[in-house]
Write an enzyme that holds these catalytic residues in place. Structure first.
Site, PDB file in Angstrom:
ATOM      1  N   CYS A  41     -23.229  46.469  16.169  1.00  0.00           N
ATOM      2  CA  CYS A  41     -22.519  46.846  14.952  1.00  0.00           C
ATOM      3  C   CYS A  41     -21.388  45.865  14.659  1.00  0.00           C
ATOM      4  O   CYS A  41     -20.788  45.292  15.566  1.00  0.00           O
ATOM      5  CB  CYS A  41     -21.959  48.263  15.104  1.00  0.00           C
ATOM      6  SG  CYS A  41     -21.135  48.890  13.617  1.00  0.00           S
ATOM      7  N   ASP A  43     -18.531  46.593  13.598  1.00  0.00           N
ATOM      8  CA  ASP A  43     -17.239  47.260  13.807  1.00  0.00           C
ATOM      9  C   ASP A  43     -16.274  46.348  14.575  1.00  0.00           C
ATOM     10  O   ASP A  43     -16.626  45.795  15.620  1.00  0.00           O
ATOM     11  CB  ASP A  43     -17.467  48.563  14.597  1.00  0.00           C
ATOM     12  CG  ASP A  43     -16.260  49.476  14.564  1.00  0.00           C
ATOM     13  OD1 ASP A  43     -15.160  49.039  14.988  1.00  0.00           O
ATOM     14  OD2 ASP A  43     -16.387  50.636  14.142  1.00  0.00           O
ATOM     15  N   ARG A  45     -13.906  46.960  16.406  1.00  0.00           N
ATOM     16  CA  ARG A  45     -13.484  47.455  17.727  1.00  0.00           C
ATOM     17  C   ARG A  45     -14.515  47.158  18.810  1.00  0.00           C
ATOM     18  O   ARG A  45     -14.252  47.416  19.993  1.00  0.00           O
ATOM     19  CB  ARG A  45     -13.267  48.972  17.658  1.00  0.00           C
ATOM     20  CG  ARG A  45     -12.212  49.416  16.671  1.00  0.00           C
ATOM     21  CD  ARG A  45     -12.295  50.911  16.431  1.00  0.00           C
ATOM     22  NE  ARG A  45     -13.553  51.289  15.783  1.00  0.00           N
ATOM     23  CZ  ARG A  45     -13.928  52.554  15.556  1.00  0.00           C
ATOM     24  NH1 ARG A  45     -13.133  53.539  15.939  1.00  0.00           N
ATOM     25  NH2 ARG A  45     -15.073  52.811  14.962  1.00  0.00           N
ATOM     26  N   HIS A  97     -22.730  52.456  18.819  1.00  0.00           N
ATOM     27  CA  HIS A  97     -21.484  52.935  19.431  1.00  0.00           C
ATOM     28  C   HIS A  97     -21.081  54.268  18.807  1.00  0.00           C
ATOM     29  O   HIS A  97     -21.323  54.509  17.621  1.00  0.00           O
ATOM     30  CB  HIS A  97     -20.353  51.917  19.290  1.00  0.00           C
ATOM     31  CG  HIS A  97     -19.898  51.682  17.874  1.00  0.00           C
ATOM     32  ND1 HIS A  97     -18.809  52.330  17.330  1.00  0.00           N
ATOM     33  CD2 HIS A  97     -20.388  50.893  16.899  1.00  0.00           C
ATOM     34  CE1 HIS A  97     -18.653  51.926  16.075  1.00  0.00           C
ATOM     35  NE2 HIS A  97     -19.592  51.056  15.785  1.00  0.00           N
ATOM     36  N   CYS A 100     -19.146  55.587  15.007  1.00  0.00           N
ATOM     37  CA  CYS A 100     -19.577  54.508  14.113  1.00  0.00           C
ATOM     38  C   CYS A 100     -19.355  54.927  12.664  1.00  0.00           C
ATOM     39  O   CYS A 100     -19.880  55.949  12.209  1.00  0.00           O
ATOM     40  CB  CYS A 100     -21.052  54.199  14.357  1.00  0.00           C
ATOM     41  SG  CYS A 100     -21.749  52.962  13.240  1.00  0.00           S
TER      42      CYS A 100
END
Length: 208
Positions: A41, A43, A45, A97, A100
């Protein structure tokens, strides 16, 4: 964030690497021989190399919203093609994750504009597993289970591709489904039984 700080950070990183290994960058420039294709992903983080503890050159990485593998996406299909046929990776990982944002957005009825077609693929995953998901009363646990099921379905999409099917015959390429738990930092192998999942549909997607 002060964007100019990034270049200072870069110089510090370069000096740190060279102080330990003087030929680090000249060796790195020779080429890459990663053994793993990681599809994760976007993302901010979730840093692929950091969570796996690997160095540059060890993993070929593709990231997009909610770690999707749509067969109509030229970028995703090109990455799989290059990784399998040219880099000769032996492992393909799809890693989702928990928490998400893409999965959470797909669970809502809101019009997300240009994101609608992308999120529709996640909603399709929900539709395929509606009975199981609707049976989970706790909303957070339902989100987490959808994350896991989305990883499972994207792994199946990987297995549908001609390049992967041929590589599995030629060199036993393996596909893995993982989830990263942001709350704990733990990387979880979902231990997906693809043989069982594909048992009833393999004749449809098998490319001889």
């Amino acid at each position: 964030m002060d964007i100019t700080r990034i270049f200072k950070n870069n110089q510090q990183w370069v000096q740190k690497k060279l102080s330990v290994e003087p030929n680090y960058f000249s060796d790195l420039s020779i080429g890459q021989t990663p053994d793993i294709l990681y599809i994760g992903c976007s993302d901010s983080r979730v840093s692929a190399e950091e969570l796996m503890g690997v160095s540059p050159g060890e993993v070929f990485v593709l990231r997009n919203i909610a770690n999707m593998v749509p067969n109509t996406d030229l970028s995703v299909m090109s990455v799989i093609n290059y990784a399998v046929l040219h880099l000769k990776v032996n492992h393909i990982v799809v890693c989702g994750h928990y928490y998400c944002g893409g999965v959470q957005a797909a669970m809502k009825s809101a019009d997300m504009g240009i994101l609608n077609p992308w999120l529709r693929s996640i909603r399709d995953v929900y539709r395929m597993h509606k009975d199981e998901l609707n049976g989970i009363e706790d909303q957070e646990l339902r989100y987490k289970r959808l994350v896991e099921l989305n990883v499972e379905e994207q792994c199946i999409n990987v297995l549908k591709t001609a390049e992967v099917q041929k590589a599995q015959q030629d060199r036993d390429l393996t596909v893995h489904g993982w989830v990263f738990d942001i709350h704990s930092g733990e990387l979880i192998d979902l231990q997906i039984d693809f043989r069982k999942l594909l048992e009833n549909i393999k004749e449809i997607y098998r490319l001889d």
